[in-house]
Design an enzyme around this catalytic site. Sequence first.
Site, mmCIF file in Angstrom:
data_model
loop_
_atom_site.group_PDB
_atom_site.id
_atom_site.type_symbol
_atom_site.label_atom_id
_atom_site.label_comp_id
_atom_site.label_asym_id
_atom_site.label_seq_id
_atom_site.Cartn_x
_atom_site.Cartn_y
_atom_site.Cartn_z
ATOM 1 N N CYS A 123 0.964 -1.013 0.001
ATOM 2 C CA CYS A 123 -0.157 -0.178 -0.103
ATOM 3 C C CYS A 123 0.823 1.221 -0.092
ATOM 4 O O CYS A 123 1.618 1.609 1.096
ATOM 5 C CB CYS A 123 -0.956 -0.025 1.363
ATOM 6 N N GLU B 200 -3.752 0.898 -6.386
ATOM 7 C CA GLU B 200 -2.579 0.026 -6.515
ATOM 8 C C GLU B 200 -2.523 -0.142 -8.053
ATOM 9 O O GLU B 200 -3.389 0.052 -8.776
ATOM 10 C CB GLU B 200 -3.164 -1.526 -5.876
#
Length: 253
Positions: free
Chosen positions: A2, A111
Site C-alpha cells: 500500500c 494499486e
Amino acid sequence: MCGRFALTATPDQTAAHLGLAELEAFPARYNIAPTQPVLMALAGPPRAPGSNLPDRQAMLVRWGLIPAWVKDTREFPLLFNARSEGVLEKASFKTAMRHSRALVPASGFYEWQQSGAAKGQPYWIRPRRGGVIAFAGLVETYAEPGGSELDTGAILTTRANAGIAHIHDRMPVVIDERDFARWLDCRTQEPRDVLNLLKPAEPDFFEAVPVSDLVNKVANTGPEIQERGVVGPQPEKVRRQKPGADENQMTLF
C-alpha cells in the site's frame, strides 16, 4: 503493498468512525504518499471511573516508520508498509506491535497492476459500501540526534483477497469496527492475541476502479485522479540501427 491511499471523508465522519471526540478541520486528501503526514488513532490514557471522555486520541505521524534504535536515518529504508506475517519477529516492528498499535482512517487505496517493466494500470480500490474504513497501523516515536522527536508510522499489509489478487498480491489490513478496541488495547492484549485480525478483507469488500496515470505523480492531489480511466499501451521505442549492423549483436545503446 500500500503505497498510496486517500482520505476524503469529512473530519466529523472520520471522528465518528474512529470513536474520537473531535478532529480539527482538514481538507480531503486524494493522493497520500509515503513521507507525508497521515492521521492515526491510538488508545489514550486510561479513563477515570465514571468519565465519559473517549479513550482514543488522534495524532499526525510521518508515513514511514523509523525504529527507535536506528542510528542514521539516511542509511535506513523507508518502512511505509509492514508485512503482517512476520511482524512479531521483525526487529523494526515488534516494539510498535506491542506498545503502539493504531488505526489509519482511509477512503480507499491505490494499486498498480504490473505489466512487464512498466508501472502498469493504476486502480482506485474502495469499499463497496462507501464510507470510512480503518487500516491497521503501527506508530513509533523516533528521537532525532538534535533532541527533537518525530512520530512515525507504517500500515500493515497481508495477502490480497480473491477480489483484487489479479491486480496485486498484497493489500492493507482492514480492521473491522467491532475489533477497534481489541486492536488498540496494548495494555491487556498481547500482540499474539490480535494476530487473527491481520487477515485479508472479504473478497467482495472492495471494488477496483481503473483510473488514469494521474495518480502516479504525487503532485496531483485533486479528485480527478479517481475518475475512471485506462492507461493505454505505451508505444515501443524505435531502435535506431547503423547500416550493416547485426541486429542480434549486443549493444550498449
